[in-house]
Design an enzyme around this catalytic site. Structure first.
Site, short mmCIF file in Angstrom:
data_model
loop_
_atom_site.label_atom_id
_atom_site.label_comp_id
_atom_site.label_asym_id
_atom_site.label_seq_id
_atom_site.Cartn_x
_atom_site.Cartn_y
_atom_site.Cartn_z
N SER A 99 0.79 -1.29 -0.01
CA SER A 99 -0.11 0.17 -0.11
C SER A 99 0.89 1.42 -0.25
O SER A 99 0.19 2.44 -0.17
CB SER A 99 -1.19 0.07 0.95
OG SER A 99 0.05 0.21 2.85
N ASN A 130 -2.00 -10.14 8.11
CA ASN A 130 -1.27 -9.84 8.84
C ASN A 130 -0.23 -10.72 8.67
O ASN A 130 -0.05 -12.59 8.99
CB ASN A 130 -1.20 -9.48 10.14
CG ASN A 130 0.68 -10.25 11.43
OD1 ASN A 130 1.02 -9.51 10.61
ND2 ASN A 130 0.13 -9.93 12.76
N TYR A 156 16.53 -6.99 12.89
CA TYR A 156 16.31 -6.14 11.61
C TYR A 156 17.19 -7.11 10.40
O TYR A 156 17.31 -7.37 9.34
CB TYR A 156 16.47 -4.82 10.88
CG TYR A 156 15.85 -4.88 9.58
CD1 TYR A 156 14.68 -4.89 8.99
CD2 TYR A 156 16.38 -4.32 8.52
CE1 TYR A 156 14.43 -4.39 7.73
CE2 TYR A 156 16.67 -3.91 7.03
CZ TYR A 156 15.29 -3.97 6.87
OH TYR A 156 14.83 -3.77 5.62
N ALA A 173 19.36 -9.76 11.00
CA ALA A 173 19.17 -10.96 10.81
C ALA A 173 18.40 -11.82 10.82
O ALA A 173 17.71 -13.16 9.87
CB ALA A 173 18.65 -11.12 12.55
N LYS A 205 16.85 -10.02 7.30
CA LYS A 205 16.99 -10.09 6.57
C LYS A 205 17.68 -10.95 5.99
O LYS A 205 18.00 -11.10 4.36
CB LYS A 205 17.56 -8.16 6.16
CG LYS A 205 15.87 -7.37 6.15
CD LYS A 205 15.44 -7.83 5.26
CE LYS A 205 13.93 -6.77 5.20
NZ LYS A 205 12.83 -7.11 4.22
#
Length: 254
Positions: free
Chosen positions: A18, A70, A162, A164, A166
């Protein structure tokens, strides 16, 4: 009567689409002729998702759908994929773009912040990949593009959770590539660098200048820079590319 273009047109599901990079990806794929399912994480984001979906349908002449889900929840991820398949008949392209940050130095990082980031960024990617895998193998065609980050390649202070998540996306992608390649399903990871989004817009001018100095191109990227690569990876021309991690970072990781 079903229009022939509707039966032959491929369909894409883009999570977290979105706004930001996901929005640019959805727009790029719609312009390329894909039917597109736009996803947001909650009912609160549905107005923006529906607005984008309606605009893509009007501007590009494709079928669209907006779904709140989610992806960190396995059942919601499965329901999202089911909704896209019911609307379009199939899902040919899955772009796992949904992601969050909860930055902080590890000594002060809360466990719930680590779990939340890994839950959306890594487990959410797993949930959606699992939900489409059998369908793509059965139809003997599929393109999975997982959004990693240069932080997942090189790490970054203050972003242990973050990074870890990715880095985990990269390992997941390579494993998927090995499992699915024989059925003409590819899986690749895109690793954006510093891209102009809502996240980077909140940074101070000083921080942005320091970031820019690390980039060979001496500028932040645009969401469209990432979207163009995703469109290629989704195409027939990219059919012999799988298990790869491609950085879109202006040379930052050189």
């Amino acid at each position: 009567m079903t229009n022939e273009t509707e039966t032959t047109r491929r369909a894409a599901l883009v999570t977290g689409s979105s706004r930001g990079i996901g929005r640019a990806v959805a727009q790029e794929l719609a312009r390329a002729g894909y039917d597109v399912c736009v996803n947001c994480s909650s009912e609160q984001g549905l107005p923006a998702a529906r607005e984008l979906a309606d605009a893509l349908a009007a501007d590009c002449g494709v079928r669209t759908l907006a779904v709140a889900a989610n992806v960190a929840d396995a059942q919601e991820a499965a329901t999202l994929v089911d909704a896209a398949c019911q609307e379009f008949g199939r899902v040919d392209v899955l772009v796992n773009n949904a992601g969050i940050t909860r930055d902080g130095l590890i000594a002060r990082m809360k466990e719930e912040d680590f779990d939340a980031v890994v839950g959306v960024n890594l487990k959410g990617t797993f949930n959606c990949c699992k939900a489409v895998a059998q369908r793509m193998m059965k139809q003997r065609f599929g393109r999975i593009v997982n959004m990693s980050s240069v932080v997942g390649v090189a790490g970054n202070a203050g972003q242990a959770n973050y990074a870890a998540s990715k880095a985990g996306v990269i390992g997941l992608t390579k494993s998927l590539a090995r499992e699915l390649a024989s059925r003409n399903v590819t899986a690749n990871a895109v690793a954006p660098g510093f891209i102009t989004t809502d996240m980077t817009a909140a940074l101070s001018d000083k921080r942005r200048e320091a970031m820019t100095e690390r980039i060979a191109a001496r500028r932040l990227g645009a969401p469209e820079d990432v979207a163009a690569l995703v469109r290629f990876l989704a195409s027939d021309e990219a059919g012999y590319i799988t298990g790869q991690v491609i950085c879109v970072d202006g040379g930052m990781s050189l």
